[in-house]
Design an enzyme around this catalytic site. Structure first.
Site, short mmCIF file in Angstrom:
data_model
loop_
_atom_site.label_atom_id
_atom_site.label_comp_id
_atom_site.label_asym_id
_atom_site.label_seq_id
_atom_site.Cartn_x
_atom_site.Cartn_y
_atom_site.Cartn_z
N GLU A 1 -19.26 -30.66 -9.77
CA GLU A 1 -19.15 -29.39 -9.06
C GLU A 1 -20.47 -28.94 -8.44
OE1 GLU A 1 -15.97 -26.73 -11.37
OE2 GLU A 1 -17.68 -27.29 -12.64
N TYR B 1 -15.56 -1.61 4.12
CA TYR B 1 -15.16 -2.86 3.47
C TYR B 1 -15.70 -4.09 4.19
CZ TYR B 1 -11.15 -1.90 6.55
OH TYR B 1 -10.36 -1.56 7.61
N GLU C 1 -17.79 -16.11 -14.42
CA GLU C 1 -18.07 -14.84 -15.09
C GLU C 1 -19.44 -14.28 -14.69
OE1 GLU C 1 -15.25 -17.10 -17.87
OE2 GLU C 1 -16.85 -17.58 -16.44
N LYS D 1 -11.03 -19.50 -8.61
CA LYS D 1 -11.59 -20.80 -8.23
C LYS D 1 -10.39 -21.74 -8.04
CE LYS D 1 -15.25 -23.79 -9.95
NZ LYS D 1 -16.12 -24.07 -11.10
#
Length: 123
Positions: free
Chosen positions: A25, A57, A77, A102
């Site tokens: 990754e 936004y 996290e 993900k």
């Protein structure tokens, strides 16, 4: 009087980030999806019709994209905590709910990730 719980949201913001614990990754950025709900009182904006009286936004989305572009976190996290703290610091919101997905992490799943809620008091 009851507390106001208006929400400005961004749904399915696609970003790229270098993120992951496994060596495979770490070689290239991966796609992430952000769902963002920001709690604030929108009555002023509703009455004035002025962007200055709410949260922009588009600017929030740019801030998230910039943070993710510089990401080197192992965990979703950790990225979510960083983004939540940034939004609470930089925008006139009282709370934020972030869902970070993900989509390519587990081949048999549509996506995995984390959902966190942070408030200005706890930021």
């Amino acid at each position: 009087m009851a507390a106001v719980a208006d929400v400005v949201f961004i749904d399915g913001l696609r970003v790229q980030a270098l993120i992951g614990v496994y060596q495979a990754e770490r070689g290239a950025a991966q796609p992430l999806l952000f769902d963002v709900e920001m709690t604030l009182d929108t009555r002023s904006a509703g009455g004035s019709d002025a962007l200055a009286d709410t949260v922009d936004y588009a600017v929030v989305a740019q801030a998230i994209q910039a943070t993710c572009a510089q990401s080197g976190f192992a965990l979703v996290e950790a990225l979510a905590e960083t983004v939540a703290a940034q939004l609470l610091r930089d925008f006139p919101i009282q709370a934020v709910l972030l869902r970070v997905t993900k989509p390519q992490a587990v081949p048999a799943a549509r996506g995995v990730g984390v959902r966190i809620v942070r408030t200005r008091d706890a930021a």
